[in-house]
Motif scaffolding. Structure first.
Motif, PDB file in Angstrom:
ATOM      1  N   HIS A 184       0.778  -1.264   0.032  1.00  0.00           N
ATOM      2  CA  HIS A 184       0.059  -0.060  -0.141  1.00  0.00           C
ATOM      3  C   HIS A 184       0.927   1.257   0.083  1.00  0.00           C
ATOM      4  CE1 HIS A 184      -3.989  -1.633   0.293  1.00  0.00           C
ATOM      5  NE2 HIS A 184      -3.914  -2.309   1.330  1.00  0.00           N
ATOM      6  N   VAL A 185       1.998   1.164   0.802  1.00  0.00           N
ATOM      7  CA  VAL A 185       2.840   2.377   0.902  1.00  0.00           C
ATOM      8  C   VAL A 185       3.713   2.547  -0.563  1.00  0.00           C
ATOM      9  CG1 VAL A 185       4.729   3.506   2.090  1.00  0.00           C
ATOM     10  CG2 VAL A 185       3.028   1.831   3.416  1.00  0.00           C
ATOM     11  N   THR A 186       4.211   1.461  -1.166  1.00  0.00           N
ATOM     12  CA  THR A 186       5.322   1.711  -2.114  1.00  0.00           C
ATOM     13  C   THR A 186       4.152   1.987  -3.483  1.00  0.00           C
ATOM     14  OG1 THR A 186       4.684  -0.703  -2.767  1.00  0.00           O
ATOM     15  CG2 THR A 186       6.854  -0.189  -1.304  1.00  0.00           C
ATOM     16  N   GLN A 187       2.911   1.485  -3.498  1.00  0.00           N
ATOM     17  CA  GLN A 187       1.965   1.979  -4.743  1.00  0.00           C
ATOM     18  C   GLN A 187       1.366   3.463  -4.349  1.00  0.00           C
ATOM     19  OE1 GLN A 187       2.644   0.192  -7.485  1.00  0.00           O
ATOM     20  NE2 GLN A 187       4.063  -0.648  -5.766  1.00  0.00           N
ATOM     21  N   ARG A 188       1.744   3.879  -3.332  1.00  0.00           N
ATOM     22  CA  ARG A 188       1.243   5.214  -2.964  1.00  0.00           C
ATOM     23  C   ARG A 188      -0.265   5.117  -2.956  1.00  0.00           C
ATOM     24  NH1 ARG A 188       3.180  10.477  -4.769  1.00  0.00           N
ATOM     25  NH2 ARG A 188       2.335  11.000  -2.802  1.00  0.00           N
ATOM     26  N   HIS A 189      -0.939   3.991  -2.305  1.00  0.00           N
ATOM     27  CA  HIS A 189      -2.552   3.815  -2.569  1.00  0.00           C
ATOM     28  C   HIS A 189      -3.189   4.970  -1.453  1.00  0.00           C
ATOM     29  CE1 HIS A 189      -2.358  -0.588  -3.487  1.00  0.00           C
ATOM     30  NE2 HIS A 189      -2.065   0.307  -4.668  1.00  0.00           N
ATOM     31  N   ILE A 190      -2.553   5.574  -0.413  1.00  0.00           N
ATOM     32  CA  ILE A 190      -3.164   6.956   0.224  1.00  0.00           C
ATOM     33  C   ILE A 190      -3.286   8.025  -0.574  1.00  0.00           C
ATOM     34  CG2 ILE A 190      -3.130   8.090   2.573  1.00  0.00           C
ATOM     35  CD1 ILE A 190      -1.673   5.747   3.765  1.00  0.00           C
ATOM     36  N   ALA A 191      -2.298   8.248  -1.315  1.00  0.00           N
ATOM     37  CA  ALA A 191      -2.348   9.412  -2.084  1.00  0.00           C
ATOM     38  C   ALA A 191      -3.319   9.159  -3.291  1.00  0.00           C
ATOM     39  CB  ALA A 191      -0.832   9.755  -2.673  1.00  0.00           C
TER      40      ALA A 191
END
Length: 549
Positions: free
Chosen positions: A159-166
């Motif tokens: 989730h972090v590496t794919q920048r899912h939050i952004a």
């Protein structure tokens, strides 16, 4: 804005969970983000509209703001022994992400890549903006192997590496435009037809479309995190079967409170679907050596005790040793017997019931040694279990003031592979050396511990626990300026800027008093840090005022 593996959303208990939502909302409303790019229906490509709408720097600042609240919350659980175990799984996954190119040049040095513990019984883990991943103690307590736990970490890391939050924030803003358009259409329809029902129907339809679009977007990101996380799991050397086994556990747990209906209303795909996809990837995955269960078993035992440290809960875990101290475990259930003994030993230590703690520790030691003598090669993780049990013994002895026995327990443990520093061991050794100096020993060993702790915080400046321990060590070594400065850095790492300023000002007063112990270099560092933190406080105050308090 957290992304979570479990079916249920993050619990609302605890101030930092409310602060998490508030911080995200505050940033969005403050005008810190640029206006949204033109709408598009597909997932935005990394580096395109995501970078325009929610840059890496903005995401890290938001993550730091949230973590400042989290570290001050009582549910933030910084248990050094469990944290070391979690890091032993997390760091290989981060290294695999770098080698696979999932961590790129924009995020490698700007995101935190930090994993932390939350004192919560629920089975959950979640990703936050800026490279932070939280793990509930309940998740560690229910996983049967390091591979299962690593699969969750790999999922959240993805989730972090794919920048899912952004990407979620970008998509949410676009969906809000869709909702606003539906409302305008509803008003126009009402004006033309004179029917409030017609207007409400158009508005409701637009809102439903926006909600469904967000759910579809979230489900796509969960599938992506599963797929990329599987690659990280195998790339880091963990068993590929760990992810499917974890999903099966989640599926079994969800049947107790979830009928499985309406899967399209979930933000996550159905677990049965995820199980099938994980199993379908097993055939092409590389084989992994058995990880061993002993180290994970001890971590599991520790997590389930620390989930709830109320006396009644500790009594329940302590009762596991009743009538079983001398009884041999049932064949095939040695790991369960080890977990029971370790849980009872820790619970008895926290209850200060030393006789029962010693009896449970003796049984756990016997079970572990018997397991290590079994035929065949011993996995490295099982060898590390011996060090984990030695640390529990040292902790128990220190709690009762038996410094010599604590030092002997640590000295008897096998040395770590590669000589890498272990945070939990450093902290225990600092406590032991400090107690020895208080009893009249010379300070040479304690000075070595101070140097080790100082090196650690140089590389981990947000480690409040080590900063606090370092302050205590410097105070024992009669270095008041260094002690005050370390205390201030500990307060700062916890997000207590006012407390940090107070301690630094106390340091300035000490420096003005002079004396033979005055350290001019440390006094200069204190002056510089005070200016920096006061400036940061002013910026935060100005931002709050700009948002209307």
């Amino acid at each position: 804005m957290a992304s979570s593996l479990a079916f249920t959303p993050l619990p609302t208990r605890g101030g930092w969970r409310r602060a998490l939502a508030g911080a995200c909302a505050a940033l969005l409303l403050s005008g810190s983000l640029p206006p949204p790019a033109r709408a598009q229906n597909n997932l935005p490509a990394l580096g395109d509209s995501v970078s325009e709408d929610f840059g890496v720097g903005t995401e890290r600042r938001l993550g730091d703001q949230i973590m400042r609240e989290i570290r001050r919350d009582p549910d933030y659980a910084d248990d050094p022994l469990l944290q070391d175990y979690l890091e032993s799984l997390w760091q290989p996954l981060v290294a695999a992400a770098r080698s696979r190119g999932e961590i790129d040049g924009d995020t490698t040095g700007r995101f935190a890549w930090e994993v932390f513990l939350v004192r919560d019984r629920s089975v959950n883990a979640f990703a936050l903006p800026g490279g932070f991943v939280g793990v509930h103690l309940g998740l560690i307590a229910m996983t049967a192997s390091s591979d299962e736990l690593a699969s969750v970490l790999a999922h959240e890391l993805s989730h972090v590496t794919q920048r899912h939050i952004a990407r979620s924030i970008t998509n949410s803003r676009r969906q809000s435009l869709l909702s606003a358009a539906a409302m305008i259409l509803g008003v126009i329809a009402a004006g033309r037809s004179g029917s409030a029902d017609a207007a409400n129907a158009v508005i409701a339809g637009g809102q439903a479309a926006a909600i469904q679009g967000q759910l579809n977007f979230s489900r796509d990101m969960e599938r992506e995190a599963d797929r990329i996380g599987f690659g990280l799991l195998t790339g880091a050397g963990f068993s590929p079967a760990g992810m499917a086994a974890m999903f099966e556990k989640l599926d079994q747990a969800s049947r107790l409170n979830d009928s499985g209906s309406y899967p399209y209303l979930r933000s996550h795909p159905l677990t049965t679907e995820r199980i099938g996809e994980a199993r379908s990837r097993l055939g092409a995955a590389p084989k992994a050596a058995p990880a061993g269960r002993l180290e994970h078993t001890l971590a599991q035992a520790r997590a389930r005790v620390l989930m709830d440290t109320r006396v009644a809960a500790l009594r329940r875990w302590q009762s596991l040793d009743e009538g079983g101290v001398l009884r041999a475990p049932v064949p095939g259930q040695e790991a369960e017997a080890l977990a029971a003994s370790a849980s009872s030993a820790l619970a008895s230590t926290l209850l200060k019931d030393w006789d029962r703690a010693d009896a449970s520790l003796a049984r756990a030691t016997g079970l572990l040694r018997a397991a290590l003598r079994r035929p065949g090669p011993v996995p490295a993780a099982d060898l590390r279990a011996e060090r984990a049990l030695a640390q529990l013994q040292a902790q128990s002895q220190l709690e009762r003031g038996n410094v010599a026995a604590a030092a002997a327990a640590l000295a008897a443990a096998p040395a770590p592979a590669g000589g890498a520093p272990e945070r939990a061991v450093m902290l225990l050794q600092a406590r032991i050396s400090s107690a020895q100096v208080a009893a009249g020993a010379d300070g040479s060993a304690l000075r070595r511990q101070a140097e080790a702790l100082q090196t650690w915080v140089a590389n981990h400046p947000t480690d409040a626990v080590v900063w606090t321990a370092l302050g205590q060590v410097w105070a024992r070594l009669e270095q008041p300026l260094r002690a005050v400065r370390a205390e201030a850095e500990g307060r700062y790492a916890m997000g207590d800027l006012t407390g940090a300023v107070d301690r630094l000002r106390a340091g300035q007063r000490l420096a003005r008093g002079g004396g033979p112990q005055l350290d001019f270099i440390e006094a200069s560092v204190i002056d510089a840090r005070l200016r920096e933190i006061e400036a940061e406080r002013r910026r935060e105050f100005a931002e709050r005022e700009g948002r209307g308090g």
